[in-house]
Write a protein that holds these residues in place. Structure first.
Motif, short mmCIF file in Angstrom:
data_model
loop_
_atom_site.label_atom_id
_atom_site.label_comp_id
_atom_site.label_asym_id
_atom_site.label_seq_id
_atom_site.Cartn_x
_atom_site.Cartn_y
_atom_site.Cartn_z
N GLN A 127 9.81 -14.62 10.99
CA GLN A 127 9.91 -14.19 12.38
C GLN A 127 8.98 -13.01 12.65
OE1 GLN A 127 11.51 -15.64 14.86
NE2 GLN A 127 10.64 -14.08 16.23
N GLN A 128 8.92 -12.07 11.68
CA GLN A 128 8.03 -10.92 11.85
C GLN A 128 6.55 -11.36 11.90
OE1 GLN A 128 9.45 -8.74 8.40
NE2 GLN A 128 10.50 -7.21 9.74
N LEU A 129 6.22 -12.34 11.06
CA LEU A 129 4.83 -12.84 11.08
C LEU A 129 4.51 -13.51 12.41
CD1 LEU A 129 4.59 -14.29 7.46
CD2 LEU A 129 3.38 -12.28 8.38
N ARG A 130 5.47 -14.27 12.95
CA ARG A 130 5.21 -14.91 14.25
C ARG A 130 5.03 -13.85 15.32
NH1 ARG A 130 9.54 -18.27 12.34
NH2 ARG A 130 8.74 -20.38 11.80
N THR A 131 5.84 -12.81 15.27
CA THR A 131 5.71 -11.73 16.25
C THR A 131 4.34 -11.06 16.14
OG1 THR A 131 8.09 -11.33 16.18
CG2 THR A 131 6.70 -9.57 17.08
N ARG A 132 3.91 -10.82 14.87
CA ARG A 132 2.60 -10.18 14.63
C ARG A 132 1.47 -11.06 15.17
NH1 ARG A 132 -0.46 -5.93 14.73
NH2 ARG A 132 -2.09 -5.91 13.12
N ILE A 133 1.55 -12.35 14.97
CA ILE A 133 0.51 -13.26 15.46
C ILE A 133 0.46 -13.25 16.98
CG2 ILE A 133 -0.10 -15.72 15.65
CD1 ILE A 133 0.97 -16.03 12.76
N GLU A 134 1.60 -13.21 17.65
CA GLU A 134 1.62 -13.14 19.11
C GLU A 134 0.97 -11.86 19.61
OE1 GLU A 134 5.61 -13.61 20.31
OE2 GLU A 134 5.74 -15.75 19.76
N GLU A 135 1.26 -10.73 18.91
CA GLU A 135 0.66 -9.46 19.30
C GLU A 135 -0.86 -9.51 19.16
OE1 GLU A 135 2.56 -6.71 16.74
OE2 GLU A 135 4.40 -6.55 17.97
N LEU A 136 -1.33 -10.08 18.05
CA LEU A 136 -2.79 -10.19 17.84
C LEU A 136 -3.42 -11.11 18.89
CD1 LEU A 136 -2.85 -10.44 13.93
CD2 LEU A 136 -3.59 -8.51 15.35
N SER A 137 -2.76 -12.20 19.21
CA SER A 137 -3.28 -13.13 20.23
C SER A 137 -3.40 -12.44 21.58
CB SER A 137 -2.36 -14.36 20.33
OG SER A 137 -2.35 -15.08 19.12
N ILE A 155 -6.35 -10.12 21.40
CA ILE A 155 -7.61 -10.87 21.48
C ILE A 155 -7.90 -11.29 22.93
CG2 ILE A 155 -8.72 -13.05 20.84
CD1 ILE A 155 -7.33 -12.79 18.11
N ALA A 156 -6.86 -11.77 23.61
CA ALA A 156 -7.04 -12.19 25.01
C ALA A 156 -7.46 -11.01 25.87
CB ALA A 156 -5.75 -12.82 25.53
N LEU A 157 -6.83 -9.84 25.62
CA LEU A 157 -7.18 -8.64 26.36
C LEU A 157 -8.63 -8.25 26.12
CD1 LEU A 157 -6.48 -6.22 28.15
CD2 LEU A 157 -5.60 -5.06 26.08
N GLN A 158 -9.04 -8.29 24.84
CA GLN A 158 -10.42 -7.94 24.50
C GLN A 158 -11.42 -8.91 25.12
OE1 GLN A 158 -11.29 -5.11 23.13
NE2 GLN A 158 -9.10 -4.56 22.96
N LYS A 159 -11.04 -10.19 25.20
CA LYS A 159 -11.94 -11.17 25.83
C LYS A 159 -12.12 -10.87 27.31
CE LYS A 159 -11.27 -15.16 22.79
NZ LYS A 159 -10.74 -16.57 22.71
N ARG A 160 -11.00 -10.48 27.95
CA ARG A 160 -11.11 -10.13 29.38
C ARG A 160 -11.98 -8.90 29.56
NH1 ARG A 160 -5.60 -11.69 29.25
NH2 ARG A 160 -4.93 -9.52 29.10
#
Length: 427
Positions: free
Chosen positions: A4-14, A17-22
């Protein structure tokens, strides 16, 4: 870390990344705007008033000189690689200037066969021309004209066409003899109220002919036509019977059959016309010419005729109808010379306003008696004389012409390369 922690970490990174792309996209947009502003600051054209920058763009167009007065008329190619389209891609400032200059889009040259994308481009091109009068050149392999939808688009804008040129100049020998039709079956015909100049002809091909009734129809749609040129062409499905009502063109002032610098060509179309305003005519002598002059009584000032095998008496009958004539050019008419020169000398009522006489003898002999009669005509009428492609006249005639030149006469006798009047070896 748990699943669950890994899934949360992946969502945060995603999300990051989306923010940086914008942010990157925003930075790229800001950079593009800054570059555009820099270009505007550095580009001298962009800093000019629109009317000046537009004029600079127009000066980049390659001028086209018509066979009449040599007046330049811009004719860019309607294609993605030609000037107006190229200007769109330089910068935003240049694009704005190009689209804001209707005159830049008011002329086009279309070579057949043409790319299919031109079908989509042409309406946009016309739209950018707005209400400007159009100059259109259609050229190439014209036998397959009717298969191209571009032609329908062009006729739909007929109300804006001011100059129209149709040139079949394809040199491919693979095709058989063909008739070039301007209008297809079922084509909706539109008036051409602005059309001033019409040029139609075939180049490089001797086996192509235009449909005669369509030529007459095109002229009928052009009530304000001023100049008309037919070059290297024959007519098929020939013209309506002579007895039918003639087409009256009240504004046509110049009509040319063939290259203006060469012997006039086929002029059968004259049988269908009445031209009361005609001022300049380049045509072969014949019954069509005499009939036109009789029914039109035009204020003709310039006449160029090919008189080979045409009776001298009928040629003089033509000349009696046009006392306004100022410039007269004859091709292959050496057999007419004696009678014509005698008439000019003895009758002040024949061509009273004549100021210039040009004769293309085409290396035929002019009789000695004709030379002497011509000398008297030049001296009495003070006519500017040019005789080309002729043999050297008798010595005493040559001497007399030179004396006339000393007294102010303008005389050129010889070839394009040599004026016998200036040749000391001919004494």
């Amino acid at each position: 870390m748990s699943a669950q922690q890994l899934r949360t970490r992946i969502e945060e990174l995603s999300s990051e990344i989306a923010l940086q792309k914008r942010l990157l996209k925003k930075l790229q947009q800001d950079k593009s705007v800054a570059l555009g502003q820099l270009n505007a600051v550095m580009d001298p054209v962009a800093r000019l008033p629109l009317e000046i920058s537009s004029e600079i763009f127009l000066q980049c167009l390659v001028p086209n000189c018509t066979p009449t007065q040599g007046d330049p008329s811009p004719r860019p190619m309607a294609g993605a690689r030609h000037l107006p389209m190229l200007l769109l891609n330089v910068s935003n400032a240049w694009r704005f200037i190009a689209i804001s200059t209707p005159a830049l889009w008011s002329a086009m040259q279309i070579a057949f066969p043409c790319a299919q994308r031109l079908t989509r481009l042409l309406p946009i091109w016309f739209q950018r021309a707005r209400t400007r009068p159009l100059s259109i050149l259609l050229r190439g392999e014209l036998v397959n004209f009717l298969k191209d939808p571009i032609f329908t688009t062009i006729w739909r804008h007929g109300g804006q066409i001011e100059h129209l040129e149709i040139r079949d100049d394809e040199s491919d020998d693979e095709h058989n003899s063909s008739v070039i039709e301007i209008f297809g079956y079922g084509t909706t015909l539109y008036p051409l109220p602005l059309l001033k100049t019409l040029i139609i002809g075939t180049w490089n091909r001797q086996d192509r002919v235009f449909c005669g009734p369509e030529i007459i129809q095109l002229l009928r749609l052009s009530p304000n036509i001023v100049e008309c040129f037919f070059g290297g062409m024959e007519f098929s499905c020939m013209l309506p019977p002579v007895a039918t009502k003639k087409l009256v063109l009240r504004t046509l002032r110049r009509l040319t059959f063939g290259d203006p610098t060469c012997r006039p060509e086929n002029n059968d179309v004259l049988d269908c016309l009445t031209l009361p305003a005609l001022e300049a005519l380049h045509a072969a002598a014949g019954d069509e010419l005499l009939g036109l002059l009789k029914r039109s009584s035009p204020p003709l000032q310039e006449l160029c005729v090919g008189v080979k095998d045409y009776p001298c008496s009928l040629m003089q009958e033509c000349l009696q109808i046009i006392p306004t004539l100022v410039r007269f050019t004859i091709w292959e008419g050496s057999e007419h010379m004696t009678e014509l020169f005698a008439a000019l000398t003895n009758s002040s009522s024949l061509l009273p306003n004549l100021r210039s006489l040009t004769i293309h003898a085409r290396s035929r002999d002019i009789p000695d008696s004709a030379w002497r009669t011509l000398l008297r005509a030049v001296l009495s009428r003070r006519i500017q004389l040019r005789i080309l492609d002729v043999k050297v006249p008798p010595a005493e005639v040559l001497a007399a012409f030179r004396e006339a030149i000393v007294d102010g006469a303008e005389v050129y006798i010889g070839t394009e390369e040599c004026n016998f009047m200036n040749s000391p070896s001919l004494n």
